[in-house]
Design an enzyme around this catalytic site. Structure first.
Site, short mmCIF file in Angstrom:
data_model
loop_
_atom_site.label_atom_id
_atom_site.label_comp_id
_atom_site.label_asym_id
_atom_site.label_seq_id
_atom_site.Cartn_x
_atom_site.Cartn_y
_atom_site.Cartn_z
N ARG A 35 0.83 -1.22 0.00
CA ARG A 35 0.00 0.00 0.00
C ARG A 35 0.85 1.27 0.00
O ARG A 35 0.40 2.32 -0.45
CB ARG A 35 -0.94 -0.01 1.21
CG ARG A 35 -2.04 -1.02 1.01
CD ARG A 35 -2.99 -1.08 2.15
NE ARG A 35 -4.23 -1.69 1.66
CZ ARG A 35 -5.36 -1.72 2.34
NH1 ARG A 35 -5.43 -1.18 3.52
NH2 ARG A 35 -6.42 -2.30 1.83
N LYS A 198 -20.18 -18.28 -0.76
CA LYS A 198 -21.63 -18.08 -0.70
C LYS A 198 -22.20 -17.24 -1.83
O LYS A 198 -21.63 -16.23 -2.21
CB LYS A 198 -21.97 -17.39 0.62
CG LYS A 198 -21.77 -18.28 1.82
CD LYS A 198 -22.17 -17.54 3.06
CE LYS A 198 -22.10 -18.45 4.27
NZ LYS A 198 -22.27 -17.70 5.51
N GLY A 354 -13.08 -8.09 -2.13
CA GLY A 354 -13.01 -8.96 -0.94
C GLY A 354 -11.60 -9.48 -0.73
O GLY A 354 -10.64 -8.72 -0.83
N GLY A 377 -12.92 -4.12 -0.01
CA GLY A 377 -14.30 -3.66 0.11
C GLY A 377 -14.65 -2.61 -0.93
O GLY A 377 -15.74 -2.62 -1.50
P1 AMP Z 1 -15.38 -15.51 -0.30
O1 AMP Z 1 -14.80 -14.82 0.90
O2 AMP Z 1 -16.86 -15.54 -0.36
O3 AMP Z 1 -14.73 -15.02 -1.61
O4 AMP Z 1 -15.01 -17.04 -0.15
C1 AMP Z 1 -13.70 -17.50 -0.08
C2 AMP Z 1 -13.73 -18.84 0.59
O5 AMP Z 1 -14.51 -19.75 -0.16
C3 AMP Z 1 -12.36 -19.47 0.71
O6 AMP Z 1 -11.97 -19.42 2.05
C4 AMP Z 1 -12.58 -20.90 0.22
O7 AMP Z 1 -12.00 -21.86 1.07
C5 AMP Z 1 -14.08 -21.03 0.21
N1 AMP Z 1 -14.54 -22.06 -0.74
C6 AMP Z 1 -14.26 -22.15 -2.04
N2 AMP Z 1 -14.78 -23.28 -2.57
C7 AMP Z 1 -15.40 -23.93 -1.56
C8 AMP Z 1 -16.11 -25.16 -1.48
N3 AMP Z 1 -16.28 -25.94 -2.55
N4 AMP Z 1 -16.62 -25.51 -0.28
C9 AMP Z 1 -16.44 -24.72 0.80
N5 AMP Z 1 -15.77 -23.54 0.78
C10 AMP Z 1 -15.27 -23.15 -0.39
#
Ligand code: AMP
Length: 396
Positions: A35, A198, A354, A377
């Protein structure tokens, strides 16, 4: 967009809001100076014009109280090293000392003010606080992309005191141009790859991007909500049952807008959520009870590769497997390789939003894609189509 390149700073003092919210070790040494490196071009432009720079930033969450732990004096030596120049430090961002040091500041020099968040007024967006700080300088520069989604005193409110001398820093300009290149001026075909755990946290991005893209690759944990909604059997894979209707709605809207959606076709299945789990390749629509999909399988990797190689503009947000576990990182690594290969052939690739940057750095893709955003963010909100308060304040 007015940037520092549109102004001659000779004999002018510039208040430059940066985001030096850097990670530190237990003994308060800076462990990653990305940064600080990122704003060097802006600082150099002002100094080369013959101006002076007053740096202001926050560090951590001191909640309105001064403390050793969150003091910026701990990072002065790192800033000096990166800039290759002496940096003066003022132990309070308000008060007599700050008035004196800013008044006496000479062209060519840099002064760093103490942590703005030692005052609650910063996060409250207090007008009187912003006005006091504005008196130190002739111009205001916002180069704090990482904090641009906050309407704080130094990131947004202060801009009104510089009606004709407020500018974007060069980092900020690069970030905004990168978003624009994807959402507004993307050379077609445009492909968005959305991974992560998610659907619920990515829904606004997907909705906002649909009109701008040709292909949507959905991977990672969120893919199972779509597969189950389409009638597949997903075993013990992660799922958001209450988002299944939404998933079908997204698919319908994509179809209506001529966006082709690619879901994984196979997974690396595991019999538990552990790097030591037993694994096997499974069709994503036929995952047996007791098994869960933790990574994209080889057929999915090939499918995604072909789409990416045919794309001219690529956005990547989120891993497509549980990359933190080495046995389930191959899908995300393969995806990164495909994007790197397509970039060599001339595609524009943006990674961000993110925590995306964590895996990109871990696997060294920061050197191989066109642009990696410095703001988690803020990039997320930009991709969601929101106007960031820090951007609006400089533009208006
Ligand atoms: P996000 O913060 O929503 O971008 O999610 C990132 C997280 O998604 C990471 O920590 C990954 O370990 C998790 N992730 C990716 N694929 C899977 C999966 N098939 N099952 C569970 N967690 C997952």
């Amino acid at each position: 967009m007015k940037t520092v390149n549109d102004f001659n700073f000779k004999d002018k003092k510039a208040l430059v809001r940066v985001d030096f919210n850097v990670p530190q070790s237990a003994d308060l040494k800076v462990t990653d100076n990305t940064r600080i490196q990122a704003v060097k071009p802006t600082v150099e432009k002002i100094l080369n014009d013959g101006g002076s720079v007053i740096l202001m930033t926050h560090l951590g969450r001191p909640k309105g109280k001064a403390s050793e732990e969150f003091s910026l004096k701990n990072i002065v030596s790192e800033i000096e090293e990166v800039f290759g120049k002496k940096v003066m430090f003022c132990a309070d961002c308000l008060g007599e000392e700050a008035n004196r040091m800013t008044t006496e500041l000479q062209p060519g020099s840099i002064l760093l003010l103490e942590n703005l968040r030692f005052y609650n007024e910063e996060e409250e967006g207090d007008t009187a606080f912003a006005e006091k700080i504005s008196k130190y300088a002739d111009a205001y520069v916002n180069d704090a992309f990482g904090t641009a989604h906050r309407a704080h005193a130094s990131t947004a409110i202060i801009a009104q005191y510089f009606p004709s001398t407020k500018f974007f820093g060069l980092l900020m300009a690069k970030e905004l141009e990168a978003v624009e290149k994807v959402l507004k001026k993307g050379e077609k075909p445009v492909t968005a790859i959305i991974g992560g755990s998610k659907v619920s946290s990515k829904i606004t991005i997907i909705e906002n991007m649909l009109p701008a893209i040709d292909n949507l690759i959905i991977g990672g944990g969120m893919a199972f909500t779509f597969v189950k909604a389409l009638g597949g059997t997903i075993g013990n894979s992660i799922v958001e049952e209450d988002k299944m209707d939404l998933a079908l709605d997204i698919l319908a809207r994509a179809k209506a807008g001529n966006v082709t959606v690619y879901l994984p076709v196979d997974v690396i299945g595991a019999d538990e959520f552990s790097n030591d789990a037993e694994t096997k390749e499974i069709d994503i629509y036929e995952i047996p009870e007791g098994w869960m999909g933790l990574d994209a399988g080889p057929k999915s990797q090939k499918l995604f590769h072909d789409v990416i190689m045919n794309s001219r503009t690529i956005l990547w947000n989120g891993p497509i497997g549980v990359f933190e576990m080495p046995n389930f990182s191959a899908g995300t690594v393969a995806l990164g390789n495909s994007i790197a290969e397509s970039t060599v052939l001339g595609a524009f690739s943006l990674v961000g939003g993110g925590d995306s940057v964590a895996f990109v750095k871990q696997f060294g893709y920061d050197e191989k894609v066109s642009y990696v955003s410095t703001g988690g963010g803020a990039m997320l909100e930009s991709l969601e189509g929101k106007e960031l308060p820090g951007v609006k304040a400089v533009n208006s």
